[in-house]
Design a protein around this motif. Structure first.
Motif, PDB file in Angstrom:
ATOM      1  N   GLU A 101       0.729  -1.210   0.105  1.00  0.00           N
ATOM      2  CA  GLU A 101       0.041  -0.141  -0.099  1.00  0.00           C
ATOM      3  C   GLU A 101       0.990   1.193   0.221  1.00  0.00           C
ATOM      4  OE1 GLU A 101      -3.149   2.346  -0.233  1.00  0.00           O
ATOM      5  OE2 GLU A 101      -2.991   0.428  -0.424  1.00  0.00           O
ATOM      6  N   VAL A 102       1.882   1.256   0.851  1.00  0.00           N
ATOM      7  CA  VAL A 102       2.627   2.511   0.985  1.00  0.00           C
ATOM      8  C   VAL A 102       3.590   2.708  -0.391  1.00  0.00           C
ATOM      9  CG1 VAL A 102       4.912   3.515   1.979  1.00  0.00           C
ATOM     10  CG2 VAL A 102       2.965   2.315   3.328  1.00  0.00           C
ATOM     11  N   GLY A 103       3.864   1.495  -0.996  1.00  0.00           N
ATOM     12  CA  GLY A 103       4.705   1.544  -2.412  1.00  0.00           C
ATOM     13  C   GLY A 103       3.810   2.011  -3.500  1.00  0.00           C
ATOM     14  N   GLY A 104       2.525   1.661  -3.571  1.00  0.00           N
ATOM     15  CA  GLY A 104       1.540   1.478  -4.544  1.00  0.00           C
ATOM     16  C   GLY A 104       1.130   3.113  -4.649  1.00  0.00           C
ATOM     17  N   SER A 105       0.733   3.803  -3.426  1.00  0.00           N
ATOM     18  CA  SER A 105      -0.005   5.015  -3.415  1.00  0.00           C
ATOM     19  C   SER A 105       0.297   5.735  -2.116  1.00  0.00           C
ATOM     20  CB  SER A 105      -1.283   4.672  -3.602  1.00  0.00           C
ATOM     21  OG  SER A 105      -2.056   6.127  -3.613  1.00  0.00           O
ATOM     22  N   ALA A 106       0.324   6.983  -2.266  1.00  0.00           N
ATOM     23  CA  ALA A 106       0.514   7.887  -0.998  1.00  0.00           C
ATOM     24  C   ALA A 106      -0.605   8.580  -0.525  1.00  0.00           C
ATOM     25  CB  ALA A 106       1.493   8.782  -1.466  1.00  0.00           C
ATOM     26  N   LEU A 107      -1.791   7.891  -1.171  1.00  0.00           N
ATOM     27  CA  LEU A 107      -3.217   8.703  -0.687  1.00  0.00           C
ATOM     28  C   LEU A 107      -3.615   8.332   0.967  1.00  0.00           C
ATOM     29  CD1 LEU A 107      -5.408   8.141  -3.978  1.00  0.00           C
ATOM     30  CD2 LEU A 107      -4.420  10.192  -2.951  1.00  0.00           C
ATOM     31  N   MET A 108      -3.282   7.131   1.089  1.00  0.00           N
ATOM     32  CA  MET A 108      -3.811   6.452   2.488  1.00  0.00           C
ATOM     33  C   MET A 108      -2.640   6.749   3.511  1.00  0.00           C
ATOM     34  SD  MET A 108      -5.191   2.699   3.854  1.00  0.00           S
ATOM     35  CE  MET A 108      -5.333   2.503   5.513  1.00  0.00           C
ATOM     36  N   ILE A 109      -1.536   6.143   3.079  1.00  0.00           N
ATOM     37  CA  ILE A 109      -0.352   6.344   3.835  1.00  0.00           C
ATOM     38  C   ILE A 109       1.003   6.898   3.157  1.00  0.00           C
ATOM     39  CG2 ILE A 109       1.358   5.233   5.563  1.00  0.00           C
ATOM     40  CD1 ILE A 109      -0.846   3.221   5.985  1.00  0.00           C
ATOM     41  N   LYS A 110       1.580   8.013   3.480  1.00  0.00           N
ATOM     42  CA  LYS A 110       2.400   8.449   2.601  1.00  0.00           C
ATOM     43  C   LYS A 110       3.705   7.995   3.107  1.00  0.00           C
ATOM     44  CE  LYS A 110       0.890  13.362   1.950  1.00  0.00           C
ATOM     45  NZ  LYS A 110       1.345  14.813   1.981  1.00  0.00           N
ATOM     46  N   GLU A 111       4.062   7.662   4.399  1.00  0.00           N
ATOM     47  CA  GLU A 111       5.390   6.769   4.766  1.00  0.00           C
ATOM     48  C   GLU A 111       4.845   6.017   5.975  1.00  0.00           C
ATOM     49  OE1 GLU A 111       8.037  10.096   6.020  1.00  0.00           O
ATOM     50  OE2 GLU A 111       7.748  11.131   4.234  1.00  0.00           O
ATOM     51  N   ALA A 112       5.922   5.136   6.056  1.00  0.00           N
ATOM     52  CA  ALA A 112       5.636   4.279   7.263  1.00  0.00           C
ATOM     53  C   ALA A 112       6.970   3.684   7.755  1.00  0.00           C
ATOM     54  CB  ALA A 112       4.570   2.911   6.718  1.00  0.00           C
ATOM     55  N   THR A 113       7.421   3.999   8.898  1.00  0.00           N
ATOM     56  CA  THR A 113       8.919   3.529   9.045  1.00  0.00           C
ATOM     57  C   THR A 113       8.642   2.489  10.438  1.00  0.00           C
ATOM     58  OG1 THR A 113       9.523   6.039   8.728  1.00  0.00           O
ATOM     59  CG2 THR A 113      10.923   4.633  10.084  1.00  0.00           C
ATOM     60  N   MET A 114       9.347   1.477   9.967  1.00  0.00           N
ATOM     61  CA  MET A 114       9.504   0.571  11.185  1.00  0.00           C
ATOM     62  C   MET A 114      10.302   0.898  12.122  1.00  0.00           C
ATOM     63  SD  MET A 114      10.605  -3.547  10.568  1.00  0.00           S
ATOM     64  CE  MET A 114       9.502  -4.023   9.442  1.00  0.00           C
ATOM     65  N   LEU A 115       9.870   0.683  13.376  1.00  0.00           N
ATOM     66  CA  LEU A 115      10.552   1.225  14.667  1.00  0.00           C
ATOM     67  C   LEU A 115      11.076  -0.153  15.118  1.00  0.00           C
ATOM     68  CD1 LEU A 115       7.959   3.479  16.351  1.00  0.00           C
ATOM     69  CD2 LEU A 115       9.786   3.965  14.392  1.00  0.00           C
ATOM     70  N   ASP A 116      12.508   0.162  15.701  1.00  0.00           N
ATOM     71  CA  ASP A 116      13.304  -0.819  16.547  1.00  0.00           C
ATOM     72  C   ASP A 116      12.908  -0.660  17.865  1.00  0.00           C
ATOM     73  OD1 ASP A 116      14.461   1.448  17.082  1.00  0.00           O
ATOM     74  OD2 ASP A 116      16.290   0.904  16.002  1.00  0.00           O
ATOM     75  N   ARG A 117      13.641  -1.491  18.856  1.00  0.00           N
ATOM     76  CA  ARG A 117      13.274  -1.305  20.161  1.00  0.00           C
ATOM     77  C   ARG A 117      13.641  -0.133  20.833  1.00  0.00           C
ATOM     78  NH1 ARG A 117      16.038  -6.022  23.327  1.00  0.00           N
ATOM     79  NH2 ARG A 117      18.016  -5.065  22.663  1.00  0.00           N
ATOM     80  N   ASP A 118      14.701   0.599  20.489  1.00  0.00           N
ATOM     81  CA  ASP A 118      15.029   1.836  21.084  1.00  0.00           C
ATOM     82  C   ASP A 118      14.041   2.996  20.643  1.00  0.00           C
ATOM     83  OD1 ASP A 118      17.215   0.691  22.253  1.00  0.00           O
ATOM     84  OD2 ASP A 118      18.591   1.184  20.429  1.00  0.00           O
ATOM     85  N   GLU A 119      13.341   2.897  19.409  1.00  0.00           N
ATOM     86  CA  GLU A 119      12.060   3.746  19.039  1.00  0.00           C
ATOM     87  C   GLU A 119      10.862   3.381  19.401  1.00  0.00           C
ATOM     88  OE1 GLU A 119      14.408   5.179  14.907  1.00  0.00           O
ATOM     89  OE2 GLU A 119      13.289   3.316  15.128  1.00  0.00           O
ATOM     90  N   ALA A 120      10.674   2.044  19.863  1.00  0.00           N
ATOM     91  CA  ALA A 120       9.383   1.599  20.142  1.00  0.00           C
ATOM     92  C   ALA A 120       9.169   1.976  21.538  1.00  0.00           C
ATOM     93  CB  ALA A 120       9.179   0.228  19.753  1.00  0.00           C
ATOM     94  N   TYR A 121      10.216   1.887  22.532  1.00  0.00           N
ATOM     95  CA  TYR A 121      10.009   2.204  23.813  1.00  0.00           C
ATOM     96  C   TYR A 121       9.506   3.487  24.482  1.00  0.00           C
ATOM     97  CZ  TYR A 121      12.126  -2.416  25.504  1.00  0.00           C
ATOM     98  OH  TYR A 121      12.425  -3.461  25.692  1.00  0.00           O
ATOM     99  N   PRO A 122      10.041   4.551  23.502  1.00  0.00           N
ATOM    100  CA  PRO A 122       9.344   5.985  23.997  1.00  0.00           C
ATOM    101  C   PRO A 122       7.753   5.826  23.819  1.00  0.00           C
ATOM    102  CG  PRO A 122      11.475   6.172  23.020  1.00  0.00           C
ATOM    103  CD  PRO A 122      11.054   4.756  22.689  1.00  0.00           C
TER     104      PRO A 122
END
Length: 299
Positions: free
Chosen positions: A257-278
């Motif tokens: 979905e992210v690669g096919g169109s930017a209408l619903m979701i422009k960007e989606a960044t997968m978070l690692d443990r250090d980024e998910a904890y906050p």
């Protein structure tokens, strides 16, 4: 073409008792009622008649009997009412009774406390280094930082395109993977700005006191004001699959979905443990403590 209106679809676990029938064509009875509500009213009225004629209530006197009947009918009418989810109000009673004791409304998080109560709320066993979340029910999850396209300034054509794209996306999603959108108000992320300022500091060849003081001032503005006092809205997507295969399929659908169109979701960044904890600390620790931890980590 996007629909002009939407409705909540019927649940898949509907039973015979959830079917609605209409008693008459006019008046209050013209509103459709589920069979379970009619059975509740019928059994409640029969129970009131039995209590008022065959138990100790029958010997209490006319005034007591009248009060008991009126109070019972009022209780039946209230608890037999429907909520927005088409469930009877009486279904809330078990949850209310479980929440009523004071010990059920407080969860202690001291190191010496029993972690069972807190674990039942969090439901997370561990988070791997790559951000894979292990839930207590055996499910696997992944957190993404997402950026959407919604805005009050959208043109009609863009709005229709977004609605069509969202409708098409949810038709492709499998039921084995849950999608939870989380919106938080957190301090602005200044990691890249601080890293860039540190690179400038390392590349500074002439250690002029005025230049060093200027960099220290910029650092204080970033850490104490921009990253501490100014908050912004962040949106996360938590994918939770029943197992690792279901999570992988959900990730593939999201990635397509992210690669096919930017209408619903422009960007989606997968978070690692250090980024998910906050993000998790925002719910379980509080924003004030999170700001203090952010300042301590930057200093």
């Amino acid at each position: 073409m996007a629909k002009l209106s939407y409705k909540v679809p019927s649940a898949l676990n509907r039973s015979f008792l959830d079917h609605e029938i209409t008693l008459s064509k006019g008046g209050w009875a013209a509103r459709p009622s589920p069979i379970k509500q009619l059975l509740f009213f019928g059994s409640g009225i029969l129970g009131v008649l039995w209590f008022s004629t065959s138990t100790f209530v029958s010997s209490s006197g006319p005034a007591a009997i009248t009060f008991f009947v009126l109070w019972s009918l009022a209780a039946i009418a209230y608890f037999g009412g429907l909520m927005k989810t088409k469930e009877l109000r009486i279904m809330r009673v078990p949850a209310f009774l479980a929440y009523l004791p004071p010990k059920a409304r407080h969860v202690f998080t001291r190191r010496s406390s029993n972690p069972t109560a807190f674990h039942s709320i969090v439901g997370i066993d561990d988070v791997d280094e790559d951000g894979l979340v292990h839930f207590s029910d055996g499910g696997k999850g992944q957190v993404y930082l997402v950026v959407g396209s919604a805005s009050y300034l959208l043109f009609d054509d863009d709005r229709v395109g977004i609605l069509d794209r969202v409708d098409s996306f949810w038709r492709k999603v499998e039921t084995s993977c849950e999608h939870g959108f989380i919106t938080t108000k957190e301090p602005q992320r200044i990691y890249h700005q601080v890293a860039n300022l540190e690179q400038r500091n390392q590349a500074l060849q002439v250690r002029d006191p005025d230049l060093v003081e200027l960099q220290n001032e910029q650092y204080d503005i970033l850490t104490q004001h921009v990253g501490g006092k100014f908050t912004s809205i962040h949106q996360y997507l938590l994918l939770k699959g029943k197992n690792i295969d279901a999570l992988r399929k959900g990730h593939q659908v999201l990635q397509a979905e992210v690669g096919g169109s930017a209408l619903m979701i422009k960007e989606a960044t997968m978070l690692d443990r250090d980024e998910a904890y906050p993000m998790l600390r925002t719910f379980y620790q509080g924003i004030d403590d999170e700001l203090l931890n952010l300042k301590a980590s930057l200093n």
